[in-house]
Design a protein around this motif. Structure first.
Motif, PDB file in Angstrom:
ATOM      1  N   THR A  70      -5.490  -3.642   5.901  1.00 27.40           N
ATOM      2  CA  THR A  70      -4.215  -4.358   6.007  1.00 27.40           C
ATOM      3  C   THR A  70      -3.063  -3.487   5.520  1.00 27.40           C
ATOM      4  OG1 THR A  70      -5.373  -6.450   5.620  1.00 27.40           O
ATOM      5  CG2 THR A  70      -2.991  -6.453   5.318  1.00 27.40           C
ATOM      6  N   GLY A  71      -3.256  -2.807   4.396  1.00 33.22           N
ATOM      7  CA  GLY A  71      -2.229  -1.887   3.903  1.00 33.22           C
ATOM      8  C   GLY A  71      -2.060  -0.679   4.804  1.00 33.22           C
ATOM      9  N   LEU A  72      -3.147  -0.267   5.483  1.00 32.05           N
ATOM     10  CA  LEU A  72      -3.093   0.910   6.345  1.00 32.05           C
ATOM     11  C   LEU A  72      -2.113   0.733   7.495  1.00 32.05           C
ATOM     12  CD1 LEU A  72      -4.301   3.709   7.020  1.00 32.05           C
ATOM     13  CD2 LEU A  72      -6.042   2.513   8.378  1.00 32.05           C
ATOM     14  N   VAL A  73      -1.982  -0.486   8.007  1.00 33.85           N
ATOM     15  CA  VAL A  73      -1.065  -0.739   9.130  1.00 33.85           C
ATOM     16  C   VAL A  73       0.364  -0.375   8.739  1.00 33.85           C
ATOM     17  CG1 VAL A  73      -0.130  -2.503  10.677  1.00 33.85           C
ATOM     18  CG2 VAL A  73      -2.561  -2.533  10.078  1.00 33.85           C
ATOM     19  N   ASN A  74       0.820  -0.840   7.575  1.00 30.02           N
ATOM     20  CA  ASN A  74       2.165  -0.498   7.109  1.00 30.02           C
ATOM     21  C   ASN A  74       2.277   0.979   6.750  1.00 30.02           C
ATOM     22  OD1 ASN A  74       4.180  -2.437   7.232  1.00 30.02           O
ATOM     23  ND2 ASN A  74       3.405  -3.561   5.467  1.00 30.02           N
ATOM     24  N   THR A  75       1.200   1.539   6.206  1.00 25.61           N
ATOM     25  CA  THR A  75       1.228   2.946   5.817  1.00 25.61           C
ATOM     26  C   THR A  75       1.398   3.846   7.040  1.00 25.61           C
ATOM     27  OG1 THR A  75      -0.056   2.664   3.792  1.00 25.61           O
ATOM     28  CG2 THR A  75      -0.157   4.819   4.844  1.00 25.61           C
ATOM     29  N   VAL A  76       0.683   3.560   8.111  1.00 29.51           N
ATOM     30  CA  VAL A  76       0.808   4.363   9.334  1.00 29.51           C
ATOM     31  C   VAL A  76       2.203   4.217   9.926  1.00 29.51           C
ATOM     32  CG1 VAL A  76      -0.051   4.697  11.688  1.00 29.51           C
ATOM     33  CG2 VAL A  76      -1.663   4.285   9.819  1.00 29.51           C
ATOM     34  N   LEU A  77       2.755   2.997   9.909  1.00 30.56           N
ATOM     35  CA  LEU A  77       4.113   2.782  10.433  1.00 30.56           C
ATOM     36  C   LEU A  77       5.121   3.642   9.672  1.00 30.56           C
ATOM     37  CD1 LEU A  77       5.842  -0.475  11.482  1.00 30.56           C
ATOM     38  CD2 LEU A  77       6.909   0.882   9.703  1.00 30.56           C
ATOM     39  N   ILE A  78       5.045   3.583   8.357  1.00 31.43           N
ATOM     40  CA  ILE A  78       6.007   4.323   7.539  1.00 31.43           C
ATOM     41  C   ILE A  78       5.804   5.832   7.689  1.00 31.43           C
ATOM     42  CG2 ILE A  78       6.857   4.663   5.188  1.00 31.43           C
ATOM     43  CD1 ILE A  78       5.748   1.803   4.613  1.00 31.43           C
ATOM     44  N   LEU A 244      15.635   8.980  -3.356  1.00 32.93           N
ATOM     45  CA  LEU A 244      15.404   7.978  -2.314  1.00 32.93           C
ATOM     46  C   LEU A 244      13.914   7.832  -2.034  1.00 32.93           C
ATOM     47  CD1 LEU A 244      16.612   5.958  -0.357  1.00 32.93           C
ATOM     48  CD2 LEU A 244      16.800   7.792   1.338  1.00 32.93           C
ATOM     49  N   GLY A 245      13.168   8.937  -2.133  1.00 35.71           N
ATOM     50  CA  GLY A 245      11.718   8.852  -1.977  1.00 35.71           C
ATOM     51  C   GLY A 245      11.103   7.953  -3.037  1.00 35.71           C
ATOM     52  N   CYS A 246      11.541   8.106  -4.278  1.00 37.47           N
ATOM     53  CA  CYS A 246      11.044   7.246  -5.360  1.00 37.47           C
ATOM     54  C   CYS A 246      11.416   5.788  -5.111  1.00 37.47           C
ATOM     55  CB  CYS A 246      11.630   7.700  -6.698  1.00 37.47           C
ATOM     56  SG  CYS A 246      11.082   9.342  -7.236  1.00 37.47           S
ATOM     57  N   SER A 247      12.662   5.561  -4.713  1.00 34.59           N
ATOM     58  CA  SER A 247      13.119   4.197  -4.464  1.00 34.59           C
ATOM     59  C   SER A 247      12.347   3.559  -3.309  1.00 34.59           C
ATOM     60  CB  SER A 247      14.619   4.200  -4.155  1.00 34.59           C
ATOM     61  OG  SER A 247      15.071   2.917  -3.794  1.00 34.59           O
ATOM     62  N   THR A 248      12.142   4.320  -2.238  1.00 36.41           N
ATOM     63  CA  THR A 248      11.450   3.777  -1.067  1.00 36.41           C
ATOM     64  C   THR A 248       9.992   3.465  -1.380  1.00 36.41           C
ATOM     65  OG1 THR A 248      12.922   5.043   0.376  1.00 36.41           O
ATOM     66  CG2 THR A 248      10.889   4.200   1.352  1.00 36.41           C
ATOM     67  N   PHE A 249       9.345   4.314  -2.176  1.00 31.57           N
ATOM     68  CA  PHE A 249       7.961   4.063  -2.562  1.00 31.57           C
ATOM     69  C   PHE A 249       7.860   2.704  -3.253  1.00 31.57           C
ATOM     70  CE2 PHE A 249       4.384   4.121  -5.432  1.00 31.57           C
ATOM     71  CZ  PHE A 249       3.370   4.716  -4.685  1.00 31.57           C
ATOM     72  N   VAL A 250       8.741   2.465  -4.217  1.00 28.02           N
ATOM     73  CA  VAL A 250       8.710   1.209  -4.966  1.00 28.02           C
ATOM     74  C   VAL A 250       9.044   0.030  -4.060  1.00 28.02           C
ATOM     75  CG1 VAL A 250       9.756  -0.097  -6.845  1.00 28.02           C
ATOM     76  CG2 VAL A 250       9.262   2.338  -7.132  1.00 28.02           C
ATOM     77  N   ASN A 251      10.114   0.161  -3.278  1.00 27.67           N
ATOM     78  CA  ASN A 251      10.559  -0.954  -2.443  1.00 27.67           C
ATOM     79  C   ASN A 251       9.514  -1.339  -1.409  1.00 27.67           C
ATOM     80  OD1 ASN A 251      12.972  -0.901  -3.836  1.00 27.67           O
ATOM     81  ND2 ASN A 251      14.014   0.353  -2.320  1.00 27.67           N
ATOM     82  N   VAL A 380       6.971   9.530   1.500  1.00 28.43           N
ATOM     83  CA  VAL A 380       6.531   9.123   0.165  1.00 28.43           C
ATOM     84  C   VAL A 380       6.213   7.628   0.138  1.00 28.43           C
ATOM     85  CG1 VAL A 380       7.212   8.933  -2.255  1.00 28.43           C
ATOM     86  CG2 VAL A 380       7.840  10.968  -0.945  1.00 28.43           C
ATOM     87  N   GLY A 381       7.105   6.833   0.736  1.00 29.56           N
ATOM     88  CA  GLY A 381       6.924   5.388   0.719  1.00 29.56           C
ATOM     89  C   GLY A 381       5.714   4.907   1.493  1.00 29.56           C
ATOM     90  N   SER A 382       5.281   5.696   2.477  1.00 29.69           N
ATOM     91  CA  SER A 382       4.137   5.282   3.296  1.00 29.69           C
ATOM     92  C   SER A 382       2.868   5.127   2.467  1.00 29.69           C
ATOM     93  CB  SER A 382       3.897   6.302   4.412  1.00 29.69           C
ATOM     94  OG  SER A 382       3.470   7.551   3.875  1.00 29.69           O
TER      95      SER A 382
END
Length: 440
Positions: A70-78, A244-251, A380-382
């Motif tokens: 389930t997490g992989l779907v968002n990870t691949v998108l990002i 921004l990489g740090c912020s995007t990872f968290v968000n 990074v956020g992916s």
């Protein structure tokens, strides 16, 4: 910091952008009408992107996916967006930004509609992750650069207002997407949101305009290697990219799993309530924060040019305790309060992301710089949705949410160092290269 040697001087508006006398005859100057249309497009961008997170519990059950899948779907998108975003940025400095914006909106809207027809992990990744990502990746660099092209003295406010679309998009998606999924099934949510995006393309087709070509805005024809060297020789831009990489990872980690978090014990909210309340307080206070940050920075940056970077560092640091308490509490109202506080401070940070970058980069590089910065942040956020999925499976989701604050500490410290060490020289160098237009 405010010495006369590097006091901020703003360039005149390009001569070919409609003059003040012509603009005053209109109720809404086109520069602000443009922001309005791009706000609507960005609204759909964020709504479509957040939609999967709102209904992912239903998708997981319907398709029989594990937490990691389930997490992989968002990870691949990002991750796909991270790869495509720099390419989109370079093209945004060379091709018609109007066409890039319209075709990208059409592409991701159609992909969102097709997501409702997926029946397994592979088709979900191909359509939801890859096709949607390619469409969305081309929008942000072109749209952000186009706003920066039309707005100079009001750049902070224009970009801050544009940023509010992501908050409204996520909240609307949380409420409508969760309700539709609960009443009719998750597939209908994707069909509706994708269809609205297609309608918006038709409405924007005649109203959206490219900025006229001027010495300040003409498409960059320099080789990609030269563009990269110019950007990598600007330390402040590199630090802004890291932050921004740090912020995007968290968000991305927090927003991807927040609806699921509220459906677990001890909260046990319904999908519709979890989808709405996981976004409502966060996005409401983000809206207030981003508007406040944009207006205040435009007023203070004339006297203290590094203020945008300093405000960004303070904002990230203030997010840390909110994330810790969000994951440490078992009381629902505390979660809501921390979501609101987190959203406000994140909004202050968001209001200055692109304006800070444009303060230290030449106008002809704005789309390229935006594409590289956002592309890195998505790379990074992916990792965040997958990382939180693994933590949930091995430990507990609330532990992962609390630990996200450590990433913000890294970004905050980097911004403070840049504000004192790199920004003054980078800012001065950029001001010396900004072309001035002939008198109107």
């Amino acid at each position: 910091m405010t010495g006369g040697g590097w006091r901020r001087t703003l360039p005149l508006m390009p001569a070919s952008i409609p003059s003040a006398s012509r603009e005053n005859k209109k109720k809404i100057p086109y520069a602000w009408e443009l922001v309005g249309w791009l706000w609507l497009a960005y609204f759909m961008n964020q709504a479509d992107r957040q939609l999967y997170s709102v209904v992912q519990k239903q998708v997981q059950e319907a398709l029989g996916l594990t937490d990691i899948q389930t997490g992989l779907v968002n990870t691949v998108l990002i991750a796909a967006m991270a790869v495509m975003m720099p390419i989109a940025g370079f093209l945004g400095d060379r091709l018609s930004r109007r066409r890039i914006i319209l075709w990208s909106l059409l592409a991701w809207s159609v992909a969102t509609m097709l997501t409702g027809f997926t029946g397994g992990l592979v088709s979900l990744i191909v359509i939801r992750s890859l096709a949607t990502a390619v469409g969305e990746a081309f929008f942000v660099p072109a749209a952000t650069a186009l706003i920066g092209q039309y707005h100079v003295k009001t750049r902070g406010q224009a970009l801050a207002f544009y940023q509010t679309a992501q908050y409204f998009g996520a909240v609307s998606c949380g409420a409508a997407g969760g309700w539709i999924a609960g009443q009719y099934g998750w597939k209908h949510s994707f069909w509706l949101f994708g269809g609205v995006g297609v309608v918006l393309v038709a409405l924007m087709w005649r109203r959206l305009k490219d900025a006229p070509k001027t010495a300040a805005a003409i498409a960059c024809s320099e080789p990609i290697g030269d563009v990269l060297r110019a950007l990598f020789r600007t330390p402040t831009a590199l630090v802004l990219t890291l932050a921004l990489g740090c912020s995007t990872f968290v968000n991305m980690g927090c927003l991807a799993w927040a609806p699921t978090y509220l459906q677990l014990e001890p909260f046990n909210l319904t999908p519709a309530r979890a989808g709405f309340f996981s976004m409502f307080y966060y996005q409401l206070f983000s809206f207030a924060g981003v508007l406040l940050g944009g207006r205040v920075s435009d007023k203070i940056v004339g006297r203290r040019p590094a203020f945008r970077v300093e405000l960004s560092g303070v904002s990230l640091l203030l997010c840390v305790p909110t994330l810790y308490l969000m994951g440490a509490t078992s009381t629902l109202w505390v979660v809501y309060a921390m979501l609101g506080a987190f959203g406000f401070f994140r909004g202050l940070y968001d209001s200055n992301i692109y304006a800070s970058l444009f303060d230290v980069t030449a106008p002809r590089y704005h789309s390229s710089a935006t594409g590289l910065m956002v592309g890195f942040s998505f790379a990074v956020g992916s990792l965040a949705p997958l990382a939180l999925g693994a933590i949930k499976q091995s430990y507990a989701l609330h532990t992962g949410i609390s630990l996200l604050g450590v990433v913000y500490i890294i970004g905050s410290l980097a911004l403070f160092i840049a504000a004192r060490g790199f920004f003054p020289s980078d800012f001065l160098r950029n001001q010396q290269t900004v072309p001035t237009s002939p008198k109107l």
